[in-house]
Design a protein around this motif. Structure first.
Motif, short mmCIF file in Angstrom:
data_model
loop_
_atom_site.label_atom_id
_atom_site.label_comp_id
_atom_site.label_asym_id
_atom_site.label_seq_id
_atom_site.Cartn_x
_atom_site.Cartn_y
_atom_site.Cartn_z
N ARG A 185 0.83 -1.20 0.00
CA ARG A 185 0.00 0.00 0.00
C ARG A 185 0.87 1.26 0.00
N GLN A 186 0.67 2.11 -0.99
CA GLN A 186 1.45 3.33 -1.13
C GLN A 186 0.62 4.55 -0.71
N GLN A 187 1.22 5.37 0.15
CA GLN A 187 0.63 6.65 0.53
C GLN A 187 1.76 7.64 0.80
N PHE A 188 1.53 8.88 0.42
CA PHE A 188 2.53 9.92 0.62
C PHE A 188 3.87 9.53 0.00
N GLY A 189 3.81 8.81 -1.12
CA GLY A 189 5.00 8.51 -1.88
C GLY A 189 5.81 7.33 -1.39
N GLN A 190 5.28 6.53 -0.45
CA GLN A 190 6.02 5.36 0.03
C GLN A 190 5.05 4.32 0.60
N ALA A 191 5.57 3.10 0.77
CA ALA A 191 4.76 2.05 1.39
C ALA A 191 4.42 2.45 2.82
N ILE A 192 3.18 2.18 3.24
CA ILE A 192 2.77 2.63 4.57
C ILE A 192 3.57 1.93 5.67
N GLY A 193 4.15 0.77 5.37
CA GLY A 193 4.97 0.08 6.35
C GLY A 193 6.24 0.84 6.70
N LYS A 194 6.61 1.82 5.89
CA LYS A 194 7.80 2.63 6.16
C LYS A 194 7.52 3.69 7.22
N PHE A 195 6.27 3.96 7.48
CA PHE A 195 5.93 4.93 8.52
C PHE A 195 6.08 4.26 9.89
N GLN A 196 6.70 4.98 10.80
CA GLN A 196 7.02 4.38 12.09
C GLN A 196 5.78 3.89 12.83
N SER A 197 4.68 4.62 12.72
CA SER A 197 3.47 4.23 13.44
C SER A 197 2.98 2.86 12.99
#
Length: 296
Positions: A185-197
């Motif tokens: 899943r891509q959001q804000f230009g990256q996979a959501i798994g890359k977001f720390q939360s």
């Protein structure tokens, strides 16, 4: 997995306590898949206090006549199914005595099964059963008359460990799906798994699943080694069932709006998880059993 657990539980009851004649009649058919087994204990007025059951059986010649009602019976309506039914055969005995187990084909005359509409576990399903003078042959009595409750309690450790393993499998599948979605899943230009939360949610889920794996393995090992495991079995059932609720809820959050559709399996695990802390002994009952084993 739940169906396999029911078959294994029922097969072991028969293997341990049934007559040799009944074993030879039933177990080979179960092994080939031609026959299914289910178990029915709960009644409208006896849930956690299962030994207060009131469904009765009276002997009439070479048959037993069953009268009463069962509720929340898993898999009872399956085709080619026989139900292990706990009934009261001595009304004058204490509630933990005077109980017997019978093997009851689910297509007998005067037996009515009504499938219940449930939130989850739709593959196996739950049913209520009505016995209106249902006749079963004497050879379908499992073990000794009036000794059925001891047969049930001797298998509770295995049931709780099996349920924990069942829930663990659902949690592993849920975690796998959540990790895959977070990577795709891509959001804000990256996979959501890359977001720390999101990453930290997945890390917590993975840690809980691994802890559940080891507590289940430990309980199963103690059972296989014939070591005391009443406390460990209840711990496994308690922890893994509640873990499944937390992990599936977190996974629903990771998948967001897609989780609330029927397009992903996560919603199914989430719905099924709601039963995990109730079926097979509630979390409150497991805590009481653990406390008792601690000497409290």
């Amino acid at each position: 997995a739940t169906r396999l657990a029911l078959i294994a539980w029922g097969s072991m009851i028969l293997s341990d306590f049934a007559s040799e004649e009944l074993k030879q009649e039933i177990l080979p058919r179960v092994a080939t898949g031609d026959l299914k087994l289910s178990f029915s204990l709960t009644e409208p007025n006896s849930g956690s206090d299962a030994a207060s059951l009131q469904t009765r059986a009276r002997q009439d010649g070479d048959e037993w006549v069953l009268t009463g009602q069962k509720l929340f019976s898993s898999g009872a309506d399956a085709k080619d199914n026989m139900i292990i039914v706990a009934v009261r055969t001595d009304a004058s005995a204490s509630k933990h005595r005077g109980i017997s187990l019978f093997l009851v084909p689910n297509d007998l005359p005067n037996l009515t099964i009504r499938r219940l509409e449930t939130v989850g576990r739709k593959i196996v399903g739950l049913s209520e059963i009505f016995f209106d003078d249902v006749r079963v042959p004497n050879r379908y009595l499992i073990g000794e008359v009036n000794n059925g409750w001891s047969y049930v309690t001797r298998h509770l450790e295995r049931e709780r460990i099996t349920l924990a393993a069942n829930y663990l499998g659902s949690a592993v599948s849920t975690l796998r799906d959540a990790v895959a979605y977070a990577g795709d899943r891509q959001q804000f230009g990256q996979a959501i798994g890359k977001f720390q939360s999101i990453a930290h949610m997945l890390a917590d889920m993975a840690t809980e699943v691994e802890a559940a794996r080891w507590i289940t393995t430990m309980a199963a090992w103690r059972y296989d080694q014939k070591l005391p495991c009443a406390k460990e079995a209840s711990m496994a059932k308690l922890f893994v069932s509640e873990m499944l609720g937390r992990v599936t809820t977190a996974a629903m959050q990771v998948l967001g709006g897609h989780a609330y559709t029927m397009d992903h399996d996560v919603q199914r695990h989430w719905r099924d998880a709601r039963n995990a802390t109730i079926g097979g002994g509630t979390s409150q009952v497991q805590r009481s059993l653990i406390a008792r084993e601690l000497g409290v």
